[in-house]
Design an enzyme around this catalytic site. Structure first.
Site, PDB file in Angstrom:
ATOM      1  N   LYS A 181       0.864  -1.190   0.000  1.00 11.55           N
ATOM      2  CA  LYS A 181       0.000   0.000   0.000  1.00 11.55           C
ATOM      3  C   LYS A 181       0.894   1.231   0.000  1.00 11.55           C
ATOM      4  O   LYS A 181       1.493   1.584   1.014  1.00 11.55           O
ATOM      5  CB  LYS A 181      -0.939   0.052   1.207  1.00 11.55           C
ATOM      6  CG  LYS A 181      -2.068   1.047   0.902  1.00 11.55           C
ATOM      7  CD  LYS A 181      -2.616   1.824   2.062  1.00 11.55           C
ATOM      8  CE  LYS A 181      -1.863   2.979   2.616  1.00 11.55           C
ATOM      9  NZ  LYS A 181      -1.759   4.179   1.792  1.00 11.55           N
ATOM     10  N   GLU A 204       9.763   1.051  10.660  1.00 12.95           N
ATOM     11  CA  GLU A 204      10.789   2.095  10.477  1.00 12.95           C
ATOM     12  C   GLU A 204      10.031   3.401  10.632  1.00 12.95           C
ATOM     13  O   GLU A 204       9.200   3.725   9.784  1.00 12.95           O
ATOM     14  CB  GLU A 204      11.399   2.035   9.078  1.00 12.95           C
ATOM     15  CG  GLU A 204      12.115   0.756   8.738  1.00 12.95           C
ATOM     16  CD  GLU A 204      13.432   0.578   9.451  1.00 12.95           C
ATOM     17  OE1 GLU A 204      13.898   1.521  10.118  1.00 12.95           O
ATOM     18  OE2 GLU A 204      13.982  -0.524   9.351  1.00 12.95           O
ATOM     19  N   CYS A 213      13.555  10.806   6.980  1.00 10.51           N
ATOM     20  CA  CYS A 213      13.444  10.370   8.384  1.00 10.51           C
ATOM     21  C   CYS A 213      14.751  10.576   9.131  1.00 10.51           C
ATOM     22  O   CYS A 213      14.738  10.822  10.337  1.00 10.51           O
ATOM     23  CB  CYS A 213      13.008   8.921   8.447  1.00 10.51           C
ATOM     24  SG  CYS A 213      14.018   7.868   7.396  1.00 10.51           S
ATOM     25  N   GLU A 237       9.034  15.900  15.154  1.00 12.51           N
ATOM     26  CA  GLU A 237       9.497  15.705  13.780  1.00 12.51           C
ATOM     27  C   GLU A 237       8.726  16.647  12.854  1.00 12.51           C
ATOM     28  O   GLU A 237       7.514  16.527  12.704  1.00 12.51           O
ATOM     29  CB  GLU A 237       9.284  14.261  13.365  1.00 12.51           C
ATOM     30  CG  GLU A 237       9.951  13.955  12.057  1.00 12.51           C
ATOM     31  CD  GLU A 237       9.804  12.506  11.656  1.00 12.51           C
ATOM     32  OE1 GLU A 237       8.725  11.941  11.861  1.00 12.51           O
ATOM     33  OE2 GLU A 237      10.774  11.950  11.120  1.00 12.51           O
TER      34      GLU A 237
END
Ligand code: NDP
Length: 495
Positions: free
Chosen positions: A189, A265, A300, A399
């Site tokens: 997906k 992750e 990331c 973040e």
């Protein structure tokens, strides 16, 4: 490489794959619903894409399970699996310009990066894992002499891969490479912002001879299609890359369904520690800028916290600002562009919102801080440097996933490590020093899956990648990733 005008001409000829790919064929979503794919380059609709939901997940899982049980792929001789995977890699290579253009149109990244990084690294990743297919051996345990104690590896079954939009094909490849090489069936997906390359490479996989049902791609939304995969009783594993928040949802889905394996992750807030004895301060500053502005900061591992020794802070910030100037957003289709667009309007607004928060928290904007290229209709943000940041501020803890860096100072090694580790994340860390003892001591003390010394990006497919703390569970890349996609069986024979 072609010029911007050539790419514009090519756009008219692009044929978008925009349906679901299930059991080796394209098909509309069961509901017939679609969603608009808007390019962040100019805010215009590229195509309408099938919006998959529970029923499509059901169809894909059925196809994936059927082929797995039949053994067409899962029991195929490894050398034959390798041949098909390498043929797929060759087709991706053949279509790399087309795929790079799709990636740029979908997510607004510079075409030069899409070619030199996204496509090149995806190809290398898939090729590397294809090569492992007939090179990894099982084991015999050193048990009693009157026995044979075998440790063998088997594919885990049906694997759901749920990936983000920042490196769409590359993040998918990190999952598809080891999952397919080990004989699993996969349902991928992609993120709602970036389905185009996933659909095209699935078609190429079928052309290469991958049996029907082994690779299925379901474009759609996380809360519907993603959740249905995560909760499905016949999915054996979820391999996820994305935010920490959604990673936790997958742990919950697994706990509330069939206890499927979950590999995560997730996010990061990587420290980049610069000691006063750094060998080449200008190089460190250029790398610090690249480490946070590359891919518009939508990385990331982005080195979003510069933790710099007090005595060199002013000089260092000045140099980073000088290099930031080379990262101003420009036309993603121009091969000279270094920084493109944010992935969509809401991501742009989120980043601008954080810049506002930083100002209100009392940090000082030393460079950038505004929206850019507004007249294009696209979504661009200037590279932004904050000075006078405290590690407790939201811009140092949360973040942002944009081209925004926070600068924090320290006095000694102990304080540097304390600040670096004072985060919920632990994906990557960097440090700059010419003192080898300090480098090793600090690297050991840093709680991160990857530590770079005198660099911010030492990543390669041969080395594992993943996070400590809330940056994830498990590792992508390298041989270490293979075991995630396998069950380990112990067979004991009494002689
Ligand atoms: P999200 O976590 O929002 O989405 C990731 C994937 O999960 C998408 O496919 C998304 O679908 C899906 N998803 C979203 N909500 C749900 C839900 N409720 N249930 C099931 N699936 C869901 O991340 P982004 O796509 O916004 O990507 C940015 C994040 O990814 C950042 O936090 C970044 O740090 C992280 N990331 C981590 C990497 C790593 O290796 N550690 C590498 C790259 C990115 P949809 O798009 O339809 O919402």
């Amino acid at each position: 490489m072609a010029a911007a005008e050539d790419y514009r001409t090519q756009i008219a000829q692009v044929s978008y794959r925009n349906q679901a790919f299930i059991n080796g064929k394209f098909a509309p979503s069961a509901s017939g619903k679609t969603f608009d794919r808007i390019s962040p380059i100019d805010g215009k609709v590229l195509t309408k894409v099938a919006e998959c939901d529970k029923e499509d997940v059901e169809r894909a899982v059925k196809a994936a399970r059927a082929v797995f049980e039949k053994g067409t792929w899962s029991q195929m001789a490894p050398a034959q699996r390798k041949r098909i995977l390498l043929k797929w890699v060759a087709l991706i290579e053949k279509h790399r310009e087309e795929l790079a253009l799709l990636e740029t149109l979908d997510v607004g990244k510079p075409i030069a990066n899409a070619l030199a990084v996204d496509l090149a690294s995806s190809i290398r990743c898939l090729q590397w894992y294809a090569e492992t297919t007939d090179k990894v051996y099982d084991e015999l345990a050193p048990a009693r002499p009157d026995s044979i104690s075998m440790i063998t590896r088997e594919p885990i079954g049906v694997v759901g891969c749920v990936v983000p939009w920042n490196f769409p094909l590359l993040m998918a490849s990190w999952k598809l490479g080891p999952a397919l090489a080990t004989g699993n069936s996969v349902i991928l997906k992609p993120a709602e912002q970036s389905p185009l390359t996933a659909l095209r490479v699935a078609e190429l996989a079928a052309e290469a001879g991958l049996p029907e049902g082994v690779l299925n791609v379901l474009p759609g939304f996380g809360e519907t299609a993603g959740q249905a995969l995560g909760r499905h009783m016949d999915v054996d594993m979820i391999a996820f890359t994305g935010s920490t928040e959604v990673g936790k949802y997958f742990l919950r889905y697994a706990g509330e369904s069939n206890m499927k394996h979950v590999a995560l992750e997730t996010g990061g807030k990587s420290p980049n520690i610069v000691f006063g004895d750094v060998a080449d301060i200008n190089h460190a500053a250029a790398t610090a800028a690249a480490g946070v502005f590359y891919n518009s900061g939508q990385v990331c591992t982005a080195a979003t916290r510069i933790i710099v020794q007090e005595k060199i802070k002013d000089q260092f910030i000045e140099l980073v600002a000088k290099h930031a100037d080379k990262w101003r957003p420009k036309d993603p289709l121009d091969p000279k562009t270094t920084m493109g667009a944010m992935v969509d309007e809401s991501q742009m607004d989120r980043v601008l919102g954080y810049i506002d928060i930083g100002r209100k928290e009392g940090a000082k904007v030393a460079f950038g801080g505004e929206r850019a290229r507004r007249n294009t209709g696209g979504f661009y943000v200037e590279p932004t440097i904050f000075d006078d940041v405290k590690n407790s501020m939201r811009i140092a803890q949360e973040e942002i996933f944009g081209p925004v860096v926070a600068t924090i100072t320290f006095k000694d090694d102990e304080e540097a490590v304390k600040i670096a580790n004072d985060t919920i994340y632990g994906l990557q860390a960097s440090l700059w020093t010419r003192d080898i003892t300090r480098a090793h001591k600090v690297a050991r003390a840093l709680r991160a899956g990857t530590v770079n010394i005198n660099s911010t990006d030492g990543g390669d497919i041969t080395a594992p990648f993943g996070g400590y703390k809330q940056s994830g569970i498990g590792r992508d890349k390298s041989l270490h990733a293979l075991e995630k996609y396998q069950q380990i069986k112990h067979t004991y024979i009494q002689l």
